[in-house]
Design a protein around this motif. Sequence first.
Motif, PDB file in Angstrom:
ATOM      1  N   ASP A 213      -7.352  -3.284   2.545  1.00 33.65           N
ATOM      2  CA  ASP A 213      -7.478  -3.427   1.092  1.00 33.65           C
ATOM      3  C   ASP A 213      -6.663  -4.620   0.594  1.00 33.65           C
ATOM      4  O   ASP A 213      -7.102  -5.384  -0.255  1.00 33.65           O
ATOM      5  CB  ASP A 213      -7.004  -2.162   0.368  1.00 33.65           C
ATOM      6  CG  ASP A 213      -7.922  -0.976   0.561  1.00 33.65           C
ATOM      7  OD1 ASP A 213      -9.062  -1.151   1.046  1.00 33.65           O
ATOM      8  OD2 ASP A 213      -7.490   0.153   0.230  1.00 33.65           O
TER       9      ASP A 213
ATOM     10  N   ARG B 186       2.899   4.291  -7.287  1.00 33.79           N
ATOM     11  CA  ARG B 186       3.444   5.567  -6.821  1.00 33.79           C
ATOM     12  C   ARG B 186       4.950   5.406  -6.582  1.00 33.79           C
ATOM     13  O   ARG B 186       5.386   4.504  -5.862  1.00 33.79           O
ATOM     14  CB  ARG B 186       2.743   5.968  -5.527  1.00 33.79           C
ATOM     15  CG  ARG B 186       3.076   7.323  -4.997  1.00 33.79           C
ATOM     16  CD  ARG B 186       2.225   7.727  -3.790  1.00 33.79           C
ATOM     17  NE  ARG B 186       1.751   6.627  -2.961  1.00 33.79           N
ATOM     18  CZ  ARG B 186       0.520   6.093  -3.030  1.00 33.79           C
ATOM     19  NH1 ARG B 186      -0.368   6.537  -3.884  1.00 33.79           N
ATOM     20  NH2 ARG B 186       0.177   5.096  -2.241  1.00 33.79           N
TER      21      ARG B 186
ATOM     22  N   HIS C 240      -4.866   0.881  -0.420  1.00 28.03           N
ATOM     23  CA  HIS C 240      -4.451   1.982   0.449  1.00 28.03           C
ATOM     24  C   HIS C 240      -4.041   1.580   1.855  1.00 28.03           C
ATOM     25  O   HIS C 240      -3.451   2.374   2.576  1.00 28.03           O
ATOM     26  CB  HIS C 240      -5.582   3.013   0.552  1.00 28.03           C
ATOM     27  CG  HIS C 240      -5.998   3.543  -0.779  1.00 28.03           C
ATOM     28  ND1 HIS C 240      -5.206   4.396  -1.517  1.00 28.03           N
ATOM     29  CD2 HIS C 240      -7.108   3.331  -1.520  1.00 28.03           C
ATOM     30  CE1 HIS C 240      -5.815   4.697  -2.647  1.00 28.03           C
ATOM     31  NE2 HIS C 240      -6.964   4.058  -2.680  1.00 28.03           N
ATOM     32  N   ASN C 241      -4.356   0.351   2.263  1.00 27.50           N
ATOM     33  CA  ASN C 241      -4.109  -0.033   3.653  1.00 27.50           C
ATOM     34  C   ASN C 241      -4.122  -1.553   3.780  1.00 27.50           C
ATOM     35  O   ASN C 241      -4.429  -2.260   2.815  1.00 27.50           O
ATOM     36  CB  ASN C 241      -5.173   0.608   4.560  1.00 27.50           C
ATOM     37  CG  ASN C 241      -6.577   0.322   4.065  1.00 27.50           C
ATOM     38  OD1 ASN C 241      -6.918  -0.814   3.773  1.00 27.50           O
ATOM     39  ND2 ASN C 241      -7.398   1.356   3.947  1.00 27.50           N
TER      40      ASN C 241
ATOM     41  N   TRP D 289       0.811  -1.224   0.000  1.00 33.42           N
ATOM     42  CA  TRP D 289       0.000   0.000   0.000  1.00 33.42           C
ATOM     43  C   TRP D 289       0.842   1.271   0.000  1.00 33.42           C
ATOM     44  O   TRP D 289       0.321   2.345  -0.222  1.00 33.42           O
ATOM     45  CB  TRP D 289      -1.012   0.003   1.147  1.00 33.42           C
ATOM     46  CG  TRP D 289      -0.436  -0.315   2.487  1.00 33.42           C
ATOM     47  CD1 TRP D 289       0.135   0.550   3.367  1.00 33.42           C
ATOM     48  CD2 TRP D 289      -0.384  -1.609   3.095  1.00 33.42           C
ATOM     49  NE1 TRP D 289       0.551  -0.123   4.486  1.00 33.42           N
ATOM     50  CE2 TRP D 289       0.236  -1.461   4.341  1.00 33.42           C
ATOM     51  CE3 TRP D 289      -0.797  -2.890   2.699  1.00 33.42           C
ATOM     52  CZ2 TRP D 289       0.451  -2.524   5.202  1.00 33.42           C
ATOM     53  CZ3 TRP D 289      -0.584  -3.939   3.557  1.00 33.42           C
ATOM     54  CH2 TRP D 289       0.033  -3.754   4.790  1.00 33.42           C
ATOM     55  N   ASN D 290       2.166   1.147   0.195  1.00 34.55           N
ATOM     56  CA  ASN D 290       3.037   2.308   0.074  1.00 34.55           C
ATOM     57  C   ASN D 290       3.303   2.689  -1.383  1.00 34.55           C
ATOM     58  O   ASN D 290       3.707   3.819  -1.660  1.00 34.55           O
ATOM     59  CB  ASN D 290       4.382   2.075   0.766  1.00 34.55           C
ATOM     60  CG  ASN D 290       4.243   1.840   2.246  1.00 34.55           C
ATOM     61  OD1 ASN D 290       4.697   0.810   2.754  1.00 34.55           O
ATOM     62  ND2 ASN D 290       3.624   2.759   2.959  1.00 34.55           N
TER      63      ASN D 290
ATOM     64  N   SER E 175       1.081   1.221  -4.135  1.00 34.55           N
ATOM     65  CA  SER E 175      -0.136   1.051  -4.924  1.00 34.55           C
ATOM     66  C   SER E 175      -1.045   2.259  -4.752  1.00 34.55           C
ATOM     67  O   SER E 175      -1.221   2.757  -3.642  1.00 34.55           O
ATOM     68  CB  SER E 175      -0.891  -0.207  -4.473  1.00 34.55           C
ATOM     69  OG  SER E 175      -2.158  -0.269  -5.095  1.00 34.55           O
ATOM     70  N   CYS E 176      -1.609   2.732  -5.852  1.00 28.71           N
ATOM     71  CA  CYS E 176      -2.555   3.847  -5.779  1.00 28.71           C
ATOM     72  C   CYS E 176      -3.987   3.351  -5.569  1.00 28.71           C
ATOM     73  O   CYS E 176      -4.905   4.169  -5.470  1.00 28.71           O
ATOM     74  CB  CYS E 176      -2.474   4.690  -7.059  1.00 28.71           C
ATOM     75  SG  CYS E 176      -0.904   5.572  -7.224  1.00 28.71           S
ATOM     76  N   THR E 177      -4.186   2.033  -5.514  1.00 32.60           N
ATOM     77  CA  THR E 177      -5.535   1.485  -5.299  1.00 32.60           C
ATOM     78  C   THR E 177      -5.655   0.657  -4.029  1.00 32.60           C
ATOM     79  O   THR E 177      -6.747   0.542  -3.497  1.00 32.60           O
ATOM     80  CB  THR E 177      -5.983   0.619  -6.499  1.00 32.60           C
ATOM     81  OG1 THR E 177      -4.986  -0.374  -6.750  1.00 32.60           O
ATOM     82  CG2 THR E 177      -6.183   1.472  -7.737  1.00 32.60           C
TER      83      THR E 177
END
Length: 170
Positions: free
Chosen positions: A88, A108, A84-85, A77-78, A80-82
């Motif tokens: 997810d 990202r 987020h946590n 999640w650091n 990925s733009c989809t």
Amino acid sequence: GYVEYLRETLVRLRRELAQPELPLIDFHRHLLLGGVFDLIGDGIYMMGADGAFLDANQRGCTNLGYTHEELRQLKIWNVSCTLHNPEDWAAFCSKQPVQGAQVETRHRRKDGTSFPVRVRVYVSQAAGRTVYIGVATDLSEAEALAESVRESERFYQHVIDSTVDGFFLV
């Protein structure tokens, strides 16, 4: 293609190296240091069930702007733009992705910019742990080319719409 080669290599090496005394990270290091993964033009990422990056090939690190060591300190999640946590990521993992399933998303970079990718997802078992393998193709050039075509179409449509005289296409 190389995706099939990757799949066959993973199956073969998993059989050869899936020994209880072999630590998981050594299994992955062996795969990556074998050289084949750094020859592939796509980013290859290996993640644990907790979302932690176990390793990546050089292209994957370069695309994201991280060193191997920095990337191993991150979670999916650091970048990925989809996703987020952790929730997810857990939801994604619970869907039991089909081997080779493709997802178009954005990643990202370390500098905060993002870029489009197509990620093929594979799930593997090694030393009793689930490992998620993502093969990410950078779509930046394809996206720029598509935008260039759209811009050209807009220009010619504007020329046609602005023309007060008749014209013939030959």
